[in-house]
Design a protein around this motif. Structure first.
Motif, PDB file in Angstrom:
ATOM      1  N   LEU A 199       0.837  -1.206   0.000  1.00 10.93           N
ATOM      2  CA  LEU A 199       0.000   0.000   0.000  1.00 10.93           C
ATOM      3  C   LEU A 199       0.868   1.251   0.000  1.00 10.93           C
ATOM      4  O   LEU A 199       0.608   2.201  -0.760  1.00 10.93           O
ATOM      5  CB  LEU A 199      -0.918   0.004   1.220  1.00 10.93           C
ATOM      6  CG  LEU A 199      -1.752   1.280   1.404  1.00 10.93           C
ATOM      7  CD1 LEU A 199      -2.695   1.493   0.232  1.00 10.93           C
ATOM      8  CD2 LEU A 199      -2.530   1.238   2.724  1.00 10.93           C
ATOM      9  N   ALA A 200       1.900   1.267   0.831  1.00 12.61           N
ATOM     10  CA  ALA A 200       2.783   2.433   0.881  1.00 12.61           C
ATOM     11  C   ALA A 200       3.446   2.667  -0.473  1.00 12.61           C
ATOM     12  O   ALA A 200       3.551   3.816  -0.936  1.00 12.61           O
ATOM     13  CB  ALA A 200       3.833   2.250   1.970  1.00 12.61           C
ATOM     14  N   ASP A 201       3.893   1.597  -1.123  1.00  8.25           N
ATOM     15  CA  ASP A 201       4.505   1.747  -2.449  1.00  8.25           C
ATOM     16  C   ASP A 201       3.504   2.307  -3.454  1.00  8.25           C
ATOM     17  O   ASP A 201       3.848   3.167  -4.275  1.00  8.25           O
ATOM     18  CB  ASP A 201       5.022   0.389  -2.935  1.00  8.25           C
ATOM     19  CG  ASP A 201       6.267  -0.073  -2.188  1.00  8.25           C
ATOM     20  OD1 ASP A 201       6.906   0.776  -1.533  1.00  8.25           O
ATOM     21  OD2 ASP A 201       6.571  -1.280  -2.250  1.00  8.25           O
ATOM     22  N   HIS A 202       2.272   1.837  -3.402  1.00  4.07           N
ATOM     23  CA  HIS A 202       1.242   2.323  -4.328  1.00  4.07           C
ATOM     24  C   HIS A 202       1.001   3.817  -4.122  1.00  4.07           C
ATOM     25  O   HIS A 202       0.941   4.575  -5.107  1.00  4.07           O
ATOM     26  CB  HIS A 202      -0.055   1.541  -4.106  1.00  4.07           C
ATOM     27  CG  HIS A 202      -1.168   1.980  -5.003  1.00  4.07           C
ATOM     28  ND1 HIS A 202      -1.465   1.332  -6.192  1.00  4.07           N
ATOM     29  CD2 HIS A 202      -2.052   3.026  -4.914  1.00  4.07           C
ATOM     30  CE1 HIS A 202      -2.480   1.953  -6.773  1.00  4.07           C
ATOM     31  NE2 HIS A 202      -2.852   2.974  -6.020  1.00  4.07           N
ATOM     32  N   VAL A 203       0.874   4.230  -2.875  1.00  2.00           N
ATOM     33  CA  VAL A 203       0.599   5.653  -2.600  1.00  2.00           C
ATOM     34  C   VAL A 203       1.781   6.511  -3.030  1.00  2.00           C
ATOM     35  O   VAL A 203       1.608   7.575  -3.632  1.00  2.00           O
ATOM     36  CB  VAL A 203       0.279   5.857  -1.104  1.00  2.00           C
ATOM     37  CG1 VAL A 203       0.103   7.343  -0.790  1.00  2.00           C
ATOM     38  CG2 VAL A 203      -0.984   5.089  -0.719  1.00  2.00           C
ATOM     39  N   ARG A 204       2.995   6.051  -2.752  1.00  2.00           N
ATOM     40  CA  ARG A 204       4.179   6.828  -3.138  1.00  2.00           C
ATOM     41  C   ARG A 204       4.309   6.930  -4.659  1.00  2.00           C
ATOM     42  O   ARG A 204       4.662   7.985  -5.194  1.00  2.00           O
ATOM     43  CB  ARG A 204       5.435   6.169  -2.569  1.00  2.00           C
ATOM     44  CG  ARG A 204       5.598   6.264  -1.065  1.00  2.00           C
ATOM     45  CD  ARG A 204       6.994   5.800  -0.659  1.00  2.00           C
ATOM     46  NE  ARG A 204       7.160   5.761   0.783  1.00  2.00           N
ATOM     47  CZ  ARG A 204       7.325   4.640   1.488  1.00  2.00           C
ATOM     48  NH1 ARG A 204       7.345   3.468   0.867  1.00  2.00           N
ATOM     49  NH2 ARG A 204       7.477   4.672   2.797  1.00  2.00           N
ATOM     50  N   ASP A 205       4.030   5.832  -5.347  1.00  2.00           N
ATOM     51  CA  ASP A 205       4.251   5.778  -6.793  1.00  2.00           C
ATOM     52  C   ASP A 205       3.166   6.506  -7.584  1.00  2.00           C
ATOM     53  O   ASP A 205       3.427   7.005  -8.681  1.00  2.00           O
ATOM     54  CB  ASP A 205       4.317   4.325  -7.278  1.00  2.00           C
ATOM     55  CG  ASP A 205       5.556   3.608  -6.757  1.00  2.00           C
ATOM     56  OD1 ASP A 205       6.486   4.300  -6.284  1.00  2.00           O
ATOM     57  OD2 ASP A 205       5.581   2.363  -6.802  1.00  2.00           O
ATOM     58  N   ARG A 206       1.962   6.572  -7.047  1.00  2.00           N
ATOM     59  CA  ARG A 206       0.832   7.065  -7.837  1.00  2.00           C
ATOM     60  C   ARG A 206       0.190   8.325  -7.296  1.00  2.00           C
ATOM     61  O   ARG A 206      -0.788   8.819  -7.861  1.00  2.00           O
ATOM     62  CB  ARG A 206      -0.232   5.956  -7.942  1.00  2.00           C
ATOM     63  CG  ARG A 206       0.243   4.771  -8.787  1.00  2.00           C
ATOM     64  CD  ARG A 206      -0.702   3.594  -8.645  1.00  2.00           C
ATOM     65  NE  ARG A 206      -0.347   2.504  -9.552  1.00  2.00           N
ATOM     66  CZ  ARG A 206       0.631   1.641  -9.329  1.00  2.00           C
ATOM     67  NH1 ARG A 206       1.352   1.733  -8.234  1.00  2.00           N
ATOM     68  NH2 ARG A 206       0.905   0.678 -10.198  1.00  2.00           N
ATOM     69  N   THR A 207       0.708   8.853  -6.189  1.00  2.00           N
ATOM     70  CA  THR A 207       0.191  10.120  -5.665  1.00  2.00           C
ATOM     71  C   THR A 207       1.372  10.964  -5.218  1.00  2.00           C
ATOM     72  O   THR A 207       2.525  10.514  -5.222  1.00  2.00           O
ATOM     73  CB  THR A 207      -0.751   9.904  -4.455  1.00  2.00           C
ATOM     74  OG1 THR A 207       0.030   9.613  -3.290  1.00  2.00           O
ATOM     75  CG2 THR A 207      -1.742   8.770  -4.699  1.00  2.00           C
TER      76      THR A 207
END
Length: 421
Positions: A266-274
């Motif tokens: 989840l942290a990777d997704h938020v960092r990569d896409r927001t």
């Protein structure tokens, strides 16, 4: 020396100012309405574990301190009672200050206002408020409103909502909201201390106020028919839309349930896409860096989760996203963290409900095998309980879902709530 919670400090401050609290709650600092009329005569009760209660009775006196460790009151003539102690409260010099960092400003000297109406502000005024006969507005300090609005924001928004040239007076009082019935009873008690004939609670259940909160969440403009422009400015600063609001996502579950893997994904997704600032507080890493001094007994595990919640709340307070992955086995501690975070942002609890037998099969660290052999005492799920959440916002089971499928469930909830686009 005991350090009460913010809620208890608010109660204590009212007692010291001579307000007779109209109810009693074991676990806090509350006056007994059958004893005493003024602050110096109040009998108060404190919930304490048996060893502390026994020591307090033996000493005959207990000092109560604020969060900075400064004594603000003493309980004299301490005696034991079921679940705690009771004593006569006495203000200390340190408690008499105009600005107190923990319990808020002391009540100012406001002349009595007999036969008029007072209002306890649980929210700011909306358009066409207050009523003309409101002569005194009591602004709570010492905690957030039921909607999580900090005392400072409430004070400024209430002041901004008064008509120009209004004769209505504002007085700040230490007050901790609980439930509608208790709030009304305590508001009346506080109002009588100021001489008001009646006191109403400007509560959070008003339909127009719910409309205000909905508009803030959707980033819709606040029309002046709903709130004054100056009030809207304070509200928009306090409650940005979820896409810009601080957020804590706490994954809880047994060891080996997959919560750390999901948290990292989840942290990777938020960092990569927001563009949102994201911090990860993983259970094992926190144990090494933040809680290396703690053991694994119940009290130590509760303290570990509280530390995680405290750090996460600081991230949320500044608009960031904190992703946490402790086991967090106890419901009361999880609720404590939720309440702390919701004073400054939003909180999402994700229960990774992977069954115990699956977690044992994985046992990548060999912990379950050691616990079964009696080599690891008080191990969650084996020799110590895991209290399954009944308040989880999302539930996933990694024995039935792939990592991506479980992550997609969490992301769908975040998108539906407006935290992610």
């Amino acid at each position: 020396m005991l350090s009460p919670t913010d809620l208890e400090l608010a109660d204590l401050a009212l007692v010291l100012l001579g307000v007779r609290l109209p109810f009693r709650r074991l676990g806090g600092t509350l006056a007994d309405p059958d004893e005493g009329a003024g602050g110096a005569e109040h009998q108060v009760g404190l919930a304490l574990p048996d060893p502390q209660a026994t020591a307090a009775v033996r000493a005959g006196q207990v000092l109560l301190a604020d969060r900075q460790g400064i004594p603000v009151a003493a309980l004299d003539d301490v005696r034991g009672e079921p679940g705690g102690i009771r004593g006569r409260v006495r203000a200390l010099a340190a408690a008499i200050r105009t600005e107190h960092p923990a319990s808020g400003p002391a009540v100012p000297a406001v002349p009595a206002v007999p036969a008029v109406q007072a209002v306890l502000a649980g929210r700011p005024f909306l358009a066409d408020e207050p009523a003309p006969d409101v002569a005194l507005v009591l602004v709570p300090t010492g905690g957030a409103t039921p909607d999580g609005m900090p005392s400072r924001t409430l004070r400024e928004a209430v002041r901004a909502g008064l008509p120009t040239g209004s004769a209505t007076r504002l007085a700040e009082v230490p007050f901790a909201f609980r439930d509608p019935a208790s709030d009304r009873a305590l508001a009346d008690a506080v109002g009588r201390a100021f001489g008001a004939a009646r006191t109403e609670v400007l509560g959070a259940g008003d339909a127009r106020w719910r409309e205000v909160l909905g508009r803030l969440d959707r980033a819709d403009p606040l029309p002046t028919t709903l709130v004054a422009a100056d009030v809207a400015t304070h509200l928009e600063r306090w409650r940005p839309p979820p896409s810009r609001r601080g957020l804590v996502v706490m994954f809880t579950g047994l060891s080996g349930s997959g919560k750390s893997t999901l948290a990292a994904a989840l942290a990777d997704h938020v960092r990569d896409r927001t563009e949102r600032t994201t911090s990860v507080l993983d259970g094992d890493e926190v144990r090494r860096l933040l809680s290396a001094d703690l053991g694994f007994d119940k009290a130590a595990r509760e303290t570990n989760v509280r530390r995680i919640g405290f750090v996460a709340s600081l991230v949320a307070e500044h608009g960031g996203v904190a992703v946490c992955a402790p086991i967090a086995p106890y419901a009361a501690t999880r609720q404590e963290v939720r309440q702390r975070v919701e004073q400054v942002g939003d909180f999402l609890l994700v229960h990774v409900a992977t069954p115990l037998e699956v977690c044992e099969e994985r046992d990548v660290k060999g912990l379950y095998a050691r616990a079964r052999a009696g080599l690891v005492p008080q191990f969650t799920g084996i020799s110590d309980p895991y209290e399954e959440p009944d308040d989880a916002d999302v539930v996933v089971d990694t024995s039935r879902l792939t990592e991506q499928q479980a992550l997609d469930v969490v992301l769908a909830h975040l998108r539906a709530g407006g935290w992610l686009s």
